[in-house]
Enzyme design. Structure first.
Site, PDB file in Angstrom:
ATOM      1  N   LYS A  22     -24.223 -41.251  -1.692  1.00 44.32           N
ATOM      2  CA  LYS A  22     -25.661 -41.014  -1.493  1.00 44.32           C
ATOM      3  C   LYS A  22     -26.052 -39.590  -1.884  1.00 44.32           C
ATOM      4  O   LYS A  22     -27.246 -39.311  -2.078  1.00 44.32           O
ATOM      5  CB  LYS A  22     -26.072 -41.324  -0.056  1.00 44.32           C
ATOM      6  N   ASP A  23     -25.081 -38.684  -2.030  1.00 46.30           N
ATOM      7  CA  ASP A  23     -25.378 -37.323  -2.484  1.00 46.30           C
ATOM      8  C   ASP A  23     -25.415 -37.200  -4.000  1.00 46.30           C
ATOM      9  O   ASP A  23     -25.747 -36.141  -4.526  1.00 46.30           O
ATOM     10  CB  ASP A  23     -24.306 -36.339  -1.968  1.00 46.30           C
ATOM     11  N   ARG A  27     -36.270 -38.926   3.858  1.00 46.42           N
ATOM     12  CA  ARG A  27     -36.405 -40.352   4.178  1.00 46.42           C
ATOM     13  C   ARG A  27     -36.529 -40.552   5.682  1.00 46.42           C
ATOM     14  O   ARG A  27     -37.464 -41.222   6.162  1.00 46.42           O
ATOM     15  CB  ARG A  27     -35.190 -41.126   3.648  1.00 46.42           C
ATOM     16  N   ARG A  28     -35.584 -39.984   6.431  1.00 48.58           N
ATOM     17  CA  ARG A  28     -35.638 -40.165   7.891  1.00 48.58           C
ATOM     18  C   ARG A  28     -36.907 -39.552   8.470  1.00 48.58           C
ATOM     19  O   ARG A  28     -37.527 -40.127   9.368  1.00 48.58           O
ATOM     20  CB  ARG A  28     -34.394 -39.548   8.532  1.00 48.58           C
ATOM     21  N   ARG A  49     -30.030 -28.859   9.148  1.00 54.79           N
ATOM     22  CA  ARG A  49     -29.002 -29.050   8.137  1.00 54.79           C
ATOM     23  C   ARG A  49     -27.615 -28.775   8.677  1.00 54.79           C
ATOM     24  O   ARG A  49     -27.439 -28.249   9.765  1.00 54.79           O
ATOM     25  CB  ARG A  49     -29.280 -28.135   6.933  1.00 54.79           C
ATOM     26  N   ARG A  95     -24.428 -29.975  13.122  1.00 56.61           N
ATOM     27  CA  ARG A  95     -25.631 -30.608  13.677  1.00 56.61           C
ATOM     28  C   ARG A  95     -25.461 -30.898  15.170  1.00 56.61           C
ATOM     29  O   ARG A  95     -26.391 -30.732  15.956  1.00 56.61           O
ATOM     30  CB  ARG A  95     -25.945 -31.895  12.917  1.00 56.61           C
ATOM     31  N   CYS A 115     -33.971 -35.826  -3.816  1.00 55.66           N
ATOM     32  CA  CYS A 115     -34.160 -35.388  -2.435  1.00 55.66           C
ATOM     33  C   CYS A 115     -35.620 -35.074  -2.141  1.00 55.66           C
ATOM     34  O   CYS A 115     -35.969 -34.700  -1.029  1.00 55.66           O
ATOM     35  CB  CYS A 115     -33.285 -34.173  -2.143  1.00 55.66           C
TER      36      CYS A 115
END
Length: 319
Positions: free
Chosen positions: A95-96, A143-144, A161, A167, A254
């Site tokens: 996904k990155d 997105r979130r 981040r 986190r 992104c």
């Protein structure tokens, strides 16, 4: 073609970022290659490469990815090392990865997909619906952020981040009331102590390619290609062919809140996609079903439907 297999004297070099999750993914790749070719661990060398996205100052400052370079932040230095011949392959969270690879590189090997779901992380609550009005939610994902504000416009979403451990520390320090991670990362790190509640895709459609490990190589490296072929998971590749076609057609980066998920059942592929305004004020979701082989075309078709429904100006906020 007879492969020249690596040995402890001439190890196969696996490039990766240095975060605990990135290393766990590199170790899984090493284990699968070792098992496939009956090779010892020391026939492989894990090469840690620091990327721009790992810059501690930017992580601590919680600077948004769109300000400092988007997805290439996590791949550029690794890909440069591979093109120089310093490493044989590179292991990434798919996904990155940008949808297009640099000239001379290919991303065509995927390991079996882990849990695709997002995880709600809070020591005392189990869903966003339990958050008090105006609660502070930490996430670095556009997105979130958009999905959360679409469901709970009263929330205060702040930039958040860092890797899993960073986190969780920020959450413990009270920077936010909750945060979100991928279930796949929690599982790969065996972090059973994390106060995580899985969110079903029907409630929060995940990032495209979430839960997958992608392995990149030089296109002219036939030995790497032959070895990787032995560990490629075909169904995951089929699912990602549809998802990444959807992402490419939507001009995904992104800077664009996009979600998507392909699933295979009874020989059919189901592809869901969602685009959102970044403030969460509007969400457009659609899905298609069809033969597995049609996955890439389904991605293009679904993107066309979403873009048509969004209409002119839907993504103008990027400018």
């Amino acid at each position: 073609m007879t492969l020249t297999l690596p040995s402890p004297a001439s190890p196969f070099k696996i490039g990766t970022r240095g975060s605990p999750l990135a290393l766990a993914q590199a170790y899984e790749t090493r284990q699968r290659l070792g098992a496939a070719f009956d090779l010892p661990e020391d026939a492989f060398e894990i090469v840690v490469i620091k990327t721009t996205g790992d810059n501690r100052a930017m992580i601590d400052a919680d600077r948004p990815l769109k300000e400092i370079g988007n997805k290439g932040l996590f791949t550029k230095e690794i890909e440069e090392a591979m093109l120089r011949g310093d490493i044989d392959i590179a292991v990434h969270s798919t996904k990155d990865m940008p949808v297009e690879q640099p000239d001379g590189l290919v991303l065509d090997t995927f390991l079996p997909r882990e849990d695709v779901r997002d995880a709600f992380i809070s020591p005392s609550l189990s869903s966003i619906h339990e958050l008090p009005e105006g609660a502070v939610v930490g996430t670095s994902s556009l997105r979130r952020r958009a999905q959360l504000l679409n469901r709970r416009p009263d929330l205060n979403v702040v930039e958040f981040r860092g890797n899993v451990q960073t986190r969780l520390k920020k959450l413990g320090d009270g920077v936010a009331d909750c945060t979100f991670l991928a279930m796949a990362g929690i599982r790969r790190l065996n972090m059973d102590e994390v106060p995580a509640t899985a969110i079903e895709p029907e409630d929060m459609l995940p990032a495209i390619a979430q839960g997958t490990i992608g392995i990149e190589r030089r296109s002219d490296n036939s030995r790497a290609g032959g070895m990787l072929e032995a560990i490629h998971h075909a169904e995951t590749g089929q699912r990602l062919a549809a998802e990444r076609a959807l992402l490419a057609a939507l001009d995904g980066s992104c800077e664009t809140p996009i979600a998507g998920l392909a699933q295979i059942q009874d020989g059919q592929l189901r592809l869901r996609g969602e685009v959102l305004r970044p403030d969460g004020s509007e969400s457009i979701a659609e899905e298609l079903d069809g033969p597995i082989a049609d996955g890439p075309q389904m991605g293009l078709d679904l993107a066309g439907t979403l873009l048509k429904k969004a209409g002119p100006g839907f993504f103008d906020w990027k400018n």
